[in-house]
Design an enzyme around this catalytic site. Structure first.
Site, short mmCIF file in Angstrom:
data_model
loop_
_atom_site.label_atom_id
_atom_site.label_comp_id
_atom_site.label_asym_id
_atom_site.label_seq_id
_atom_site.Cartn_x
_atom_site.Cartn_y
_atom_site.Cartn_z
N TYR A 25 0.84 -1.20 0.00
CA TYR A 25 0.00 0.00 0.00
C TYR A 25 0.87 1.25 0.00
CZ TYR A 25 -4.47 2.38 0.60
OH TYR A 25 -5.61 3.14 0.40
N GLY A 26 1.89 1.22 -0.87
CA GLY A 26 2.75 2.38 -1.03
C GLY A 26 2.25 3.26 -2.15
N SER A 27 3.19 3.84 -2.90
CA SER A 27 2.85 4.81 -3.94
C SER A 27 1.89 4.22 -4.97
CB SER A 27 4.13 5.28 -4.64
OG SER A 27 3.84 6.13 -5.74
N GLN A 28 2.26 3.12 -5.61
CA GLN A 28 1.39 2.52 -6.62
C GLN A 28 0.24 1.75 -5.97
OE1 GLN A 28 1.26 2.75 -9.94
NE2 GLN A 28 3.04 4.09 -10.10
N HIS A 108 5.80 -3.70 -12.64
CA HIS A 108 7.16 -3.67 -13.18
C HIS A 108 7.59 -5.11 -13.36
CE1 HIS A 108 11.21 -2.57 -14.08
NE2 HIS A 108 11.72 -2.81 -12.88
N GLY A 134 2.44 6.97 -8.17
CA GLY A 134 1.12 6.65 -7.67
C GLY A 134 0.24 7.84 -7.37
N GLU A 227 22.42 27.32 -11.15
CA GLU A 227 22.67 27.15 -12.59
C GLU A 227 22.61 25.70 -13.06
OE1 GLU A 227 22.59 29.58 -14.50
OE2 GLU A 227 22.72 31.15 -12.99
N SER A 252 16.85 31.29 -25.08
CA SER A 252 17.47 32.36 -25.88
C SER A 252 18.31 31.77 -27.01
CB SER A 252 18.37 33.21 -24.99
OG SER A 252 19.52 32.48 -24.58
#
EC number: 1.1.1.86
Length: 341
Positions: A25-28, A108, A134, A227, A252
């Protein structure tokens, strides 16, 4: 040209007719579970006893079972634990609960591609991989949109694995944006290569070398940080919106000319040869073997490299500068400057 699959091409009732266990039950994990439930799918969450994610899952209205009990209950088992933990989780809690007609889903392909997980006969093995983190998958779903997905079938024991995979992809909102057919091999190898050569490894090293070059030439660290790191987001956002062409259109003439004449001096042809070597290590399984062996030994190399990265002077410079950014809001669960999870 690649065919794109959309909502109209998939039958949502297929996944609605299955019981789904989301392991992790993490990010995904939270995004898949919530989106599936909102799409009318019966979902339970599989978590180990003592998991810190249990309270969150229960607060969001899910029944939480052990991974073993969840796998025994479900028709479709979605393994969304970290790559290095999937093999043990599968062996301890999932494998013995797989029976003919069930489906394994991955986001994955690492453990299937490199042989760390092998499903028994009669079990479909599919991949549904949203191309975003997720929280984005969930946010876009709630907004009535979706994050593109790539979909693969490694084992089609039932003869209907593709139909169920597309139905699952529709259930999490992916086909609102579009789905692309792939293979476990293609997804795994290209994903690892992108992370190592460009998105994570390549970019991190390029930024650090740029910072070091300016510091060694006597420039202030704060200016060097702006930078080579801070402004990177501005450029990447333009590339994300319209490719390299829009990025060059937006800058530019001086910057564009410098892009053409100096870019190849920094990223010279030998870099491409190094990239090919990285890809070869991925394709041969050498990277996977090195990673898993290190993890099995307690991750000594991993932790040493993490510590070295955290001690780079660009990190202390960044911590101080980010305090000045009124618009910067860190994630609630993130400690600035730390990589540890």
């Amino acid at each position: 040209m690649t065919d794109i699959v959309y909502d109209k091409d998939a039958d949502l009732s297929l996944i609605q007719g299955r019981k789904v266990a989301v392991i992790g039950y993490g990010s995904q994990g939270h995004a898949h579970a919530l989106n599936l439930r909102d799409s009318g799918v019966e979902v339970v969450i599989g978590l180990k006893e003592g998991s810190t994610s249990r309270a969150k899952a229960e607060e969001q209205g899910f029944t939480v079972k052990t991974p073993s009990d969840a796998s025994a209950w479900a028709d479709v088992i979605v393994i969304l634990a970290p790559d290095q933990h999937q093999r043990g989780l599968y062996a301890d809690s999932v494998r013995d609960n797989l029976t003919e007609g069930k489906t394994l889903v991955f986001a994955h392909g690492f453990n299937i591609r490199f042989g760390y997980i092998e499903a028994p006969e009669g079990v479909d093995v599919v991949l549904v991989a949203p191309k975003g983190p997720g929280h984005t998958v969930r946010r876009e779903f709630e907004a009535g949109r979706g994050v593109p997905v790539i979909v693969a079938v490694e084992v089609d024991a039932s003869g209907k694995a593709w139909d169920l995979a597309w139905s699952y992809a529709k259930g999490i909102g992916g086909l609102r944006a579009g789905g692309i057919r792939t293979t476990f091999t293609e997804e795994t190898e290209t994903d690892l290569f992108g992370e190592q050569a460009v998105l994570c490894g390549g970019t991190s090293q390029l930024v650090q070398y740029g910072f070091e070059t300016l510091m060694e030439a006597g420039y202030q660290p704060q200016i060097a940080y702006f930078e080579v790191l801070h402004e990177l987001k501005l450029i990447v956002d333009l590339m994300w919106e319209g490719g390299i062409a829009k990025q060059r259109w937006s800058i530019s003439d001086t910057a564009e000319y410098g892009d053409y004449v100096s870019g190849p001096r920094v990223i010279s042809p030998d870099v491409k040869e190094n990239m090919k070597a990285v890809l070869a290590d991925i394709q041969s399984g050498a990277f996977a073997d090195r990673f898993i062996k290190d993890q099995d030994a307690g991750a000594p190399e991993f932790l040493e490299l993490r510590k070295k990265g955290e001690e780079h002077p660009i990190e202390s410079t960044g911590r101080e500068l980010r305090k000045l950014f009124a618009w910067n809001k860190a994630d609630d669960d993130y400690t600035d400057g730390s990589v540890a999870r």
